[in-house]
Design an enzyme around this catalytic site. Structure first.
Site, PDB file in Angstrom:
ATOM      1  N   GLY A   1       0.880  -1.085  -0.047  1.00  0.00           N
ATOM      2  CA  GLY A   1      -0.013  -0.185   0.072  1.00  0.00           C
ATOM      3  C   GLY A   1       0.966   1.261  -0.018  1.00  0.00           C
ATOM      4  O   GLY A   1       1.851   1.061  -0.324  1.00  0.00           O
ATOM      5  N   ASN A   2       0.234   2.431   0.160  1.00  0.00           N
ATOM      6  CA  ASN A   2       0.841   3.673   0.426  1.00  0.00           C
ATOM      7  C   ASN A   2       0.475   4.395   1.333  1.00  0.00           C
ATOM      8  O   ASN A   2      -0.692   4.085   2.090  1.00  0.00           O
ATOM      9  CB  ASN A   2       1.001   4.220  -0.955  1.00  0.00           C
ATOM     10  CG  ASN A   2      -0.132   4.599  -1.570  1.00  0.00           C
ATOM     11  OD1 ASN A   2      -1.123   5.396  -0.853  1.00  0.00           O
ATOM     12  ND2 ASN A   2      -0.714   3.803  -2.586  1.00  0.00           N
TER      13      ASN A   2
END
Ligand code: CTP
Length: 407
Positions: free
Chosen positions: A210-211
């Site tokens: 993810g980020n």
């Protein structure tokens, strides 16, 4: 919400328990004189300063503080739902705290929760109370949610003290109400699809790549556009819970987990949109060999194979219908040979977007913060606008650039 395009509006004036309540009488008079339909919603405390008969006489509408009156008309939410603008003047420290917490114990509280209209607060309190960290935190919360603030002014307060805390003069509040009413319908009838948040690419059933995107900027754009009259659909990838909670009910929502899902949602929705804004932080790669079962340490260190995801923004540009305007965002870091703007210019060209809002990121800046700073690059590669401030302010600057480009 009142959809009339004329200059007469339905305005709720919330009055809370401060001595400045007497000055709100003049504000209500000015608004009534303009021809607006004004409903005064005092708190119980406010009525100790100025009584209901005064409010009823000058607003020419019945006044109550209670959610139990007029139940058949569902008055506790109807006032907020039908309002074009809500102004709270004076707003005490107690009221600001209640607004920040979303409390709904009286008619003003339910009205504020039920409204999708712009809200303007005019604080009034002693200087120490205004400067207290709790009040300042509440103000920051409300501003981040898009609440407009006027004042407080500095000057003589009740008693001997003076300093910031005086409610702005009724004439100044009246002028601000006029400005908000005039400004806010400039996107009426425009259909906007906005993506927000970060995609998550599964590694196995419980893990993902993810980020750090919180979704704040995309949600701020959706909210600002809706407030300015646009018909908004928000496509939410992973958005922080607190941020998601701030999306008003009249914004249509779609959800997407992975980049592929986000691409599919956007492709479905874009043909009906006049403006598409890709704010989502999309994973460039997905895991080719995502495991069906949860990976365990005893299986040894996994090798994660990545394959490139389609570029959604470039795809939307390629498939766009005539007249559709498409904007993107880019978080960039300068390199030894290129500035953030130069990188942004190249990226805008590569993707073909009409506008690209570029911000500089580092380990400390950009993500998970209430503030943002962007330069907006236009179709001719020039910087058409720069904005710095709350994500709401950045959202408004981007929407202004969209409007200018639409002519
Ligand atoms: N974007 C997209 N699809 C992708 C990647 C990005 O639509 N697969 C969009 C983002 O929503 C954003 C813009 O493209 O509006 C720029 O995103 P960014 O991640 O900076 O672009 P990349 O092409 O991934 O560039 P980089 O090589 O710098 O990572």
């Amino acid at each position: 919400m009142n959809t009339s395009t004329g200059s007469k509006h339905r305005i709720v004036v919330g009055v809370t328990g401060g001595i400045a309540a007497y000055k709100a009488v003049q504000l209500v008079r000015l608004l009534v004189k303009d021809g607006h339909e004004v409903h005064v919603v005092p708190t119980e405390d406010a009525l100790r300063f100025v009584g209901a008969p005064t409010w009823e006489a000058i607003s020419r509408h019945p006044v109550t503080t209670s959610v139990h009156d007029d139940v058949a008309q569902v008055r506790h939410v109807a006032l907020g739902q039908q309002a074009d603008l809500v102004v709270v003047a004076p707003a005490t420290a107690n009221t600001l705290a209640k607004m920040a917490a979303g409390l709904s114990g009286d008619l003003l509280g339910t009205t504020l929760l039920a409204t999708a209209a712009p809200v303007l607060v005019a604080p009034a309190m002693h200087t120490e109370m205004w400067l207290h960290a709790a009040t300042q935190a509440n103000i920051a919360t409300l501003r981040a949610r898009g609440v407009h603030l006027i004042g407080p002014d500095s000057g003589q307060l009740t008693g001997q003290d003076s300093g910031p805390g005086r409610m702005s003069e009724p004439e100044a509040i009246h002028a601000e109400v006029g400005r908000l009413l005039a400004a806010r319908r400039d996107l009426a009838g425009v259909r906007i699809v906005v993506s927000a948040g970060g995609t998550r690419e599964p590694i196995d059933p419980v893990r993902f790549i993810g980020n750090r995107s919180s979704g704040r900027q995309g949600v701020a754009i959706a909210r600002a556009a809706a407030e300015r009259g646009a018909d908004v659909t928000l496509v939410a990838a992973h958005v922080d819970e607190g941020v998601l909670a701030e999306v008003p009910a009249h914004i249509r929502m779609a959800h997407a987990g992975t980049a592929a899902e986000l691409g599919a949602r956007m492709t479905e929705l874009a043909p009906e949109a006049d403006v598409v804004i890709m704010t989502a932080a999309v994973a460039d790669y997905r895991v080719a060999n995502a495991a069906e079962h949860k990976l365990a340490k005893e299986d040894g260190a996994p090798t994660i194979e990545l394959v490139e995801n389609a570029d959604i923004l470039a795809g939307l540009v390629a498939a766009r219908r005539p007249g559709q305007l498409i904007a993107g965002f880019a978080a960039e870091m300068p390199t030894e040979t290129e500035t953030v703007i130069e990188r942004g210019v190249r990226k805008r060209r590569r993707k073909g977007a009409d506008l690209l809002a570029v911000n500089e990121v580092g380990w400390q800046a950009g993500f998970e913060r209430p503030d943002n700073a962007v330069a907006i690059i236009g179709p001719d590669d020039s910087v058409v606008a720069e904005a710095r401030g709350s994500k709401r302010e950045v959202a408004d600057a981007l929407l202004d650039a969209v409007l200018r480009l639409r002519g």
